[in-house]
Motif scaffolding. Structure first.
Motif, PDB file in Angstrom:
ATOM      1  N   GLU A 197       7.549   0.816   8.172  1.00 55.59           N
ATOM      2  CA  GLU A 197       7.530   0.478   6.746  1.00 55.59           C
ATOM      3  C   GLU A 197       8.601  -0.546   6.408  1.00 55.59           C
ATOM      4  OE1 GLU A 197       5.735   4.668   4.967  1.00 55.59           O
ATOM      5  OE2 GLU A 197       7.857   4.196   4.716  1.00 55.59           O
TER       6      GLU A 197
ATOM      7  N   GLY B 141       7.560  -3.944   7.230  1.00 55.93           N
ATOM      8  CA  GLY B 141       6.422  -4.443   6.479  1.00 55.93           C
ATOM      9  C   GLY B 141       5.079  -4.229   7.155  1.00 55.93           C
TER      10      GLY B 141
ATOM     11  N   SER C 242       4.701   0.693   1.706  1.00 55.49           N
ATOM     12  CA  SER C 242       5.918   1.451   1.409  1.00 55.49           C
ATOM     13  C   SER C 242       6.255   1.338  -0.070  1.00 55.49           C
ATOM     14  CB  SER C 242       7.089   0.934   2.247  1.00 55.49           C
ATOM     15  OG  SER C 242       7.410  -0.394   1.883  1.00 55.49           O
TER      16      SER C 242
ATOM     17  N   THR D 163       9.094   0.428  -1.202  1.00 56.21           N
ATOM     18  CA  THR D 163       9.878  -0.783  -1.416  1.00 56.21           C
ATOM     19  C   THR D 163       8.973  -1.994  -1.662  1.00 56.21           C
ATOM     20  OG1 THR D 163       9.999  -1.102   0.981  1.00 56.21           O
ATOM     21  CG2 THR D 163      11.842   0.039  -0.070  1.00 56.21           C
ATOM     22  N   ALA D 164       7.769  -1.959  -1.098  1.00 58.31           N
ATOM     23  CA  ALA D 164       6.795  -3.030  -1.334  1.00 58.31           C
ATOM     24  C   ALA D 164       5.903  -2.721  -2.534  1.00 58.31           C
ATOM     25  CB  ALA D 164       5.935  -3.238  -0.093  1.00 58.31           C
ATOM     26  N   ARG D 165       6.288  -1.682  -3.289  1.00 59.37           N
ATOM     27  CA  ARG D 165       5.539  -1.261  -4.476  1.00 59.37           C
ATOM     28  C   ARG D 165       4.109  -0.877  -4.127  1.00 59.37           C
ATOM     29  NH1 ARG D 165       7.838  -4.330  -9.821  1.00 59.37           N
ATOM     30  NH2 ARG D 165      10.031  -4.293  -9.193  1.00 59.37           N
ATOM     31  N   GLN D 166       3.972  -0.200  -3.001  1.00 53.06           N
ATOM     32  CA  GLN D 166       2.680   0.302  -2.552  1.00 53.06           C
ATOM     33  C   GLN D 166       2.813   1.791  -2.239  1.00 53.06           C
ATOM     34  OE1 GLN D 166       2.384  -2.379   0.827  1.00 53.06           O
ATOM     35  NE2 GLN D 166       0.766  -3.553  -0.191  1.00 53.06           N
TER      36      GLN D 166
END
Length: 241
Positions: A55, A58, A62, A64-67
């Protein structure tokens, strides 16, 4: 859990060693057999770390990736048929501190319990407590994403209480009080913690009765846990139960 985790569980023949330690003035103690390897705990740690690193790189969705992470427990997603989240959420963590704290407890608490009851029994117990944590999270926080192994870990503590020594119960009690206080903080899932703990208790009671009783009881407990998890995952069908 503080020092001396190997003394938490009941063990036959404990407490019979002479105080003076014999050799060379008496009979030397028998050599200790090597401790069994906690393979399930190794797998949990390896998977949690791998998921976190993928995660961070990338390669997986995740927060942090707004997913929504693939393993995060989220009621609407489970309701749509993503049932793997009921168990996979125990392998997801919200940050490095969250991961390190939970994995440190896997080492201190999980290693002790797995070595004490055996890897297969520990694996079944972990499935039950992970489901129990998800059940309570869905019942009380259906629309809130949940991640972390702490609910499953609290289930291990629940299972240890009936089979622990007096010293072990004291240590577990102190630790559980600390966790209960932390569970009241924002962004901490008190429901997941409580669910894991409560689902672990009947497993501990069965363990206390012996291996044969546990072998018979565990499939029943696991089946009932799965049924309750499906019930919690589908609020629209609850009136039909």
């Amino acid at each position: 859990m503080s020092s001396g985790p190997r003394h938490i569980l009941d063990a036959p023949g404990g407490g019979n060693e002479p105080r003076g330690g014999g050799h060379p003035f008496g009979t030397p103690p028998p050599p200790q057999s090597p401790q069994p390897r906690p393979w399930v705990c190794y797998a949990i740690i390896g998977l949690c770390v791998a998921v976190f690193l993928l995660e961070e790189a990338g390669q997986l969705p995740s927060f942090t990736a707004r997913q929504l992470p693939l393993g995060a427990l989220y009621g609407p997603a489970v309701q749509e048929g993503q049932y793997w989240r009921l168990l996979a959420c125990a392998l997801e963590h919200g940050g490095i501190l969250h991961l390190v704290f939970n994995m440190s407890v896997v080492v201190t608490l999980g290693f002790t319990l797995e070595r004490g009851i055996g890897s297969l029994r520990f694996f079944g117990l972990s499935l039950v407590t992970a489901l129990g944590s998800s059940v309570f999270s869905l019942l009380f926080n259906f629309d809130t994403p949940m991640v972390g192994a702490s609910g499953m870990i609290l289930g291990w503590a629940g299972a240890m209480l009936p089979i622990a020594t007096r010293q072990g119960r004291r240590e577990l009690g102190i630790w559980l009080v600390q966790v209960a206080v932390l569970s009241l903080l924002p962004f901490v899932s008190w429901s997941g913690h409580l669910g894991g703990f409560l689902f672990g208790l009947p497993c501990g009671i069965a363990l206390r009765q012996g291996r044969q009783v546990y072998a018979l009881a565990l499939p029943i407990i696991l089946f009932l846990s799965a049924l309750v998890a499906l019930y919690a995952a589908h609020p629209e069908r609850r009136g039909a139960f």
